[in-house]
Design an enzyme around this catalytic site. Structure first.
Site, PDB file in Angstrom:
ATOM      1  CE  LYS A 166      14.664   3.779   9.711  1.00 52.52           C
ATOM      2  NZ  LYS A 166      13.697   4.389  10.376  1.00 52.52           N
ATOM      3  CG  ASP A 209       9.832   5.789  14.063  1.00 51.32           C
ATOM      4  OD1 ASP A 209      10.787   6.306  14.580  1.00 51.32           O
ATOM      5  OD2 ASP A 209      10.530   5.121  12.823  1.00 51.32           O
ATOM      6  N   GLY A 267       7.206   4.458   5.016  1.00 51.01           N
ATOM      7  CA  GLY A 267       7.743   3.676   6.141  1.00 51.01           C
ATOM      8  C   GLY A 267       6.857   4.534   7.482  1.00 51.01           C
TER       9      GLY A 267
HETATM   10  P1  ATR Z   1       8.602   7.848   4.551  1.00 51.17           P
HETATM   11  O1  ATR Z   1       9.513   6.366   4.986  1.00 51.17           O
HETATM   12  O2  ATR Z   1       9.081   9.027   5.376  1.00 51.17           O
HETATM   13  O3  ATR Z   1       7.283   7.514   5.029  1.00 51.17           O
HETATM   14  P2  ATR Z   1       8.188   7.147   1.933  1.00 51.17           P
HETATM   15  O4  ATR Z   1       8.215   5.869   2.201  1.00 51.17           O
HETATM   16  O5  ATR Z   1       9.008   7.851   0.637  1.00 51.17           O
HETATM   17  O6  ATR Z   1       8.859   8.121   3.196  1.00 51.17           O
HETATM   18  O7  ATR Z   1       6.824   7.808   1.694  1.00 51.17           O
HETATM   19  C1  ATR Z   1       6.436   9.153   1.460  1.00 51.17           C
HETATM   20  C2  ATR Z   1       4.829   9.014   1.466  1.00 51.17           C
HETATM   21  O8  ATR Z   1       4.462  10.557   1.299  1.00 51.17           O
HETATM   22  C3  ATR Z   1       4.209   8.056   0.631  1.00 51.17           C
HETATM   23  O9  ATR Z   1       2.942   7.955   1.070  1.00 51.17           O
HETATM   24  C4  ATR Z   1       4.134   8.872  -0.767  1.00 51.17           C
HETATM   25  O10 ATR Z   1       3.112   8.818  -1.324  1.00 51.17           O
HETATM   26  P3  ATR Z   1       3.452   7.299  -2.779  1.00 51.17           P
HETATM   27  O11 ATR Z   1       3.443   6.148  -1.844  1.00 51.17           O
HETATM   28  O12 ATR Z   1       2.318   7.688  -3.696  1.00 51.17           O
HETATM   29  O13 ATR Z   1       4.725   7.779  -3.277  1.00 51.17           O
HETATM   30  C5  ATR Z   1       3.611  10.339  -0.178  1.00 51.17           C
HETATM   31  N1  ATR Z   1       3.953  11.387  -0.987  1.00 51.17           N
HETATM   32  C6  ATR Z   1       5.037  11.976  -1.430  1.00 51.17           C
HETATM   33  N2  ATR Z   1       5.034  13.080  -2.166  1.00 51.17           N
HETATM   34  C7  ATR Z   1       3.685  13.026  -2.577  1.00 51.17           C
HETATM   35  C8  ATR Z   1       2.928  13.818  -3.549  1.00 51.17           C
HETATM   36  N3  ATR Z   1       3.567  14.794  -4.144  1.00 51.17           N
HETATM   37  N4  ATR Z   1       1.704  13.726  -3.431  1.00 51.17           N
HETATM   38  C9  ATR Z   1       1.114  12.714  -2.969  1.00 51.17           C
HETATM   39  N5  ATR Z   1       1.452  11.681  -1.928  1.00 51.17           N
HETATM   40  C10 ATR Z   1       3.068  12.091  -1.732  1.00 51.17           C
END
Ligand code: ATR
Length: 284
Positions: A73, A109, A138
Site C-alpha cells: 500500500k 475503504d 490501517g
Molecule cells: P489493520 O490494518 O487491519 O487495522 P493493524 O494496523 O495491525 O491492522 O491494526 C490492528 C488493530 O487492532 C490495532 O489497533 C491494534 O492495537 P495496537 O495498535 O495496540 O497494536 C489492535 N489489536 C490487535 N490485537 C489486539 C489485542 N490483543 N488487544 C488490543 N488491541 C489489539
C-alpha cells in the site's frame, strides 16, 4: 503464478504478497457474470522487491487496474501519478485505475464503510455526535475519515498502543480524541456510533469483551470483522436491542468503485452477492 483470465476483455487484478486468500475475485467475477460483461479479475502475486518495477511497467502490461493489499500500500501510494482526496486523507490506497497514460488511485475503504452503514442502518448519521472507534491501525484510518465526513465529533479513538491513536489525532485534527481502554465506560455512555476497527473478535484472535450496558438506546454498533459474521460485539449489541451492522458489507461496497473504473458499470451489492461471498468464506 497469476490465474489465467477466463475470457477476453479488460482484466483487473489484486496485487499483494501473499495474496492467495483474497476474496476480491469472487466479488468481481460475480458482477461480471451478473452483468454479462467480458473481462476477468485475477490474483496476481507481486513480491516486495518487484512492486516498483511492476507499477513502472503497468501501462505496458495486461491489466486495466488493480486492487492493492499488504504489503504494497505504501509503495503503490508513492508510485502512482495521482492519489485522489480520500486516499490522501486516509494515507493509503487500495484501488488503481488508468486515466489515459496516467495511473490514478484512491482508498475506497472509507466509502465502503459509509455505504455499508447507509444500507444496514438507514439514518444512522442523522444525529451525528460523539463516536467511539476501537483501534488505530490501517482500518481505523478509513473509519475515522468516514465518520469525520459525516460530521461525527468528537471521535474517541481507543487503542492499546496510545502512540498510534495520538498519531491519528495529528493526521485528522482536533475532532479526534485519543483515549485508553479505561476511559471506555464513560465514553460509551455518550456514543452515537461504536466501531470495532481492531482485529479482536476475529476468528483465531482474542475476543473483544466490552460491557455495553451504558450505550445509549440510539447507538449503532458496527464491526469491521466479518469472520465470524456476527461477532461477540454485535451479538451483545443485538441482545441489548441496538441497531447493528456487520462488517461484510464494507468488504463488498469497497469493491464497487474499482469495478466501475475497470469495467464501466456501477455494480450493486445484493443479497445474492453476499451469499456468494459467504459461501466462499465458509461462513453463514
Ligand atoms: P489493520 O490494518 O487491519 O487495522 P493493524 O494496523 O495491525 O491492522 O491494526 C490492528 C488493530 O487492532 C490495532 O489497533 C491494534 O492495537 P495496537 O495498535 O495496540 O497494536 C489492535 N489489536 C490487535 N490485537 C489486539 C489485542 N490483543 N488487544 C488490543 N488491541 C489489539
Amino acid at each position: 503464478m497469476t490465474d489465467r483470465p477466463a475470457s477476453p476483455g479488460p482484466v483487473a487484478c489484486v496485487i499483494g504478497w501473499p495474496v492467495k486468500h483474497s476474496r476480491s475475485p469472487v466479488i468481481h467475477r460475480f458482477w461480471l457474470r451478473q452483468y454479462g460483461l467480458p473481462g476477468d479479475y485475477v490474483i496476481h502475486p507481486v513480491a516486495p522487491e518487484e512492486i516498483t518495477g511492476f507499477l513502472a511497467g503497468f501501462a505496458d502490461g495486461p491489466f486495466v487496474g488493480c486492487n492493492v493489499t499488504v504489503p504494497h500500500k505504501e509503495a503503490a501510494f508513492a508510485a502512482v501519478d495521482e492519489v485522489e482526496a480520500a486516499g490522501r486523507a486516509i494515507g493509503a490506497i487500495n484501488t488503481i485505475w488508468r486515466e489515459g497514460d496516467r495511473l490514478v488511485a484512491t482508498s475506497t475503504d472509507g466509502i465502503g464503510f459509509l455505504a455499508n452503514l447507509d444500507e444496514g442502518a438507514p439514518g444512522w448519521d442523522q444525529a451525528a455526535g460523539p463516536a467511539v472507534v476501537l483501534g488505530a491501525g490501517g482500518a481505523a484510518r478509513a473509519v475515522l475519515w468516514a465518520l469525520a465526513e459525516r460530521g461525527f465529533a468528537p471521535i474517541h479513538v481507543v487503542n492499546r498502543t496510545r502512540d498510534r491513536a495520538e498519531a491519528l489525532a495529528a493526521r485528522f485534527g482536533s475532532a479526534i480524541r485519543p483515549a485508553g481502554w479505561d476511559a471506555l465506560p464513560d465514553l460509551l455512555g455518550r456514543a452515537r456510533v461504536l466501531v470495532n476497527a481492531t482485529s479482536l473478535g476475529m476468528e483465531g484472535q482474542p475476543p473483544l469483551d466490552l460491557d455495553l450496558t451504558g450505550l445509549p438506546e440510539g447507538c449503532v454498533v458496527t464491526d469491521i470483522v466479518y469472520v465470524p459474521l456476527e461477532t461477540g460485539l454485535l451479538a451483545a449489541a443485538r441482545r441489548r436491542g441496538l441497531r447493528t451492522v456487520d462488517g461484510l458489507g464494507m468488504l463488498l461496497h469497497q469493491a464497487a468503485p474499482g469495478f466501475e473504473h475497470w469495467f464501466g458499470r456501477k455494480p450493486e451489492v445484493t443479497p445474492a452477492l453476499r451469499a456468494a461471498v459467504l459461501r466462499d468464506l465458509g461462513v453463514g
